[in-house]
Design an enzyme around this catalytic site. Sequence first.
Site, PDB file in Angstrom:
ATOM      1  CG  ASP A 111      37.703  30.195  41.680  1.00 16.35           C
ATOM      2  OD1 ASP A 111      37.839  30.479  40.477  1.00 16.35           O
ATOM      3  OD2 ASP A 111      36.855  29.383  42.079  1.00 16.35           O
TER       4      ASP A 111
ATOM      5  CG  ASP B 248      43.636  46.256  41.056  1.00 14.71           C
ATOM      6  OD1 ASP B 248      44.806  46.479  41.367  1.00 14.71           O
ATOM      7  OD2 ASP B 248      42.700  47.058  41.286  1.00 14.71           O
TER       8      ASP B 248
ATOM      9  CE1 TYR C 205      38.718  46.863  38.350  1.00 14.23           C
ATOM     10  CE2 TYR C 205      39.757  48.755  39.380  1.00 14.23           C
ATOM     11  CZ  TYR C 205      39.611  47.387  39.257  1.00 14.23           C
ATOM     12  OH  TYR C 205      40.339  46.538  40.045  1.00 14.23           O
TER      13      TYR C 205
ATOM     14  CE  LYS D 165      34.115  32.161  39.480  1.00 18.62           C
ATOM     15  NZ  LYS D 165      34.650  31.155  40.401  1.00 18.62           N
TER      16      LYS D 165
ATOM     17  CG  ASP E 176      48.122  44.487  45.429  1.00 19.28           C
ATOM     18  OD1 ASP E 176      48.641  45.060  44.451  1.00 19.28           O
ATOM     19  OD2 ASP E 176      47.654  45.102  46.406  1.00 19.28           O
TER      20      ASP E 176
END
Length: 351
Positions: A216, A240, A130, A183, A244
Amino acid sequence: MKILVLPGDGIGPEITEATLAVLDRANSKYKLGLEWQTEEIGVAALKKQGSTLPEAVMEAARGAPGIILGPVDHLQYPSREQGGINPSGEFRVKLDLFANIRPAKSRMCVGLTGKPVDLVIFRECTEGFYADRNMFMGRGEFMPTEDMAIAVRKVTARQCRRISQVAFEWARKRRKKVTAVHKANVFHISDGLFLREVRAVAKEYPDVELDEKIVDAMAALLVRDPSKFDCIVTGNMFGDILSDEASEISGGLGLAGSVMAGDDACCAQAQHGSAPDIQGQDKANPTSLILSAGMLLEWLAARHKRREFSQAARSIEDAIDAALQSADTRTRDLGGTLGTKAFGKHVAERV
Ligand code: NAD
């Protein structure tokens, strides 16, 4: 105790009004002694004061025991130099609200996959990719040539440790399982550091199981069987996106409460954005912000040792759960008929 209320952009003012109706009821019923200090931020503040986060509001936030922050339409904001400051990112860094805690719970029995969802995502929210918060000075995103853009990702051992500690503490009070999402197969160094810290913290919690998943695969596993997950700890961007996904499969984005918390301050914030497509139509579901406000009350209860805050929070959650049981008392995004205002009034009456 004076709570700072910042309605924000888009559907923000509507869902904040509904949330305050519920909080007013809880405040008088449980004698919480709360007062509201409402201030303008976002596009409205930009027009009047030249900044989406005026300095006086930032100052009020620094002194506030708790904040209720409506969604902000920061995609529309101009550059920082032209007054466009994302209040959410700014609060996270300047008030050290590093832990974004995002529960996803199927409150209408089953989620969209036909399976129940009851999990909490712990997202480190002050660093990662970010760009507005991962540099001491400047932004972590730049363009060396007109055809090349570079984004920098920041990961520190300290923040990985802190978010892991929050996740393990919660797991102890829940189903005693933490899944670390990473990851590290590609980001060997940065996500390797994240995993190193999560594993070190896990050693201090031998009663809690640590599970590790590559992000993933995690996106697929959440849809396949969300009931396998309890507490999920991860970095800023993965958290984030996955939150959702989790809230959508639990029933919808409008249902997802969230707080961003540090050691000394806490801010209630809906998981969703400012939903400009339904702004001003009395269509928004205020549940997310109402549940977020309930989470803030729980945080204040622990921080100030005030049991009545916890009772109020539970009563708000029960009132939401009861309202969601019948289509007649749901908002339109969930197949109901109630508008934002009517839903807030209905929940307030049941607190
Ligand atoms: P969004 O979350 O605002 O909307 C996505 C979809 O979900 C839309 O169809 C919207 O109508 C629906 N939706 C969202 N909240 C709802 C609610 N409470 N009730 C019913 N339906 C709801 O995402 P977006 O459209 O991608 O983003 C809009 C703006 O919000 C952008 O500027 C983005 O940067 C910002 N944003 C802010 C926050 C925040 O303030 N915490 C979070 C995410 C996005």
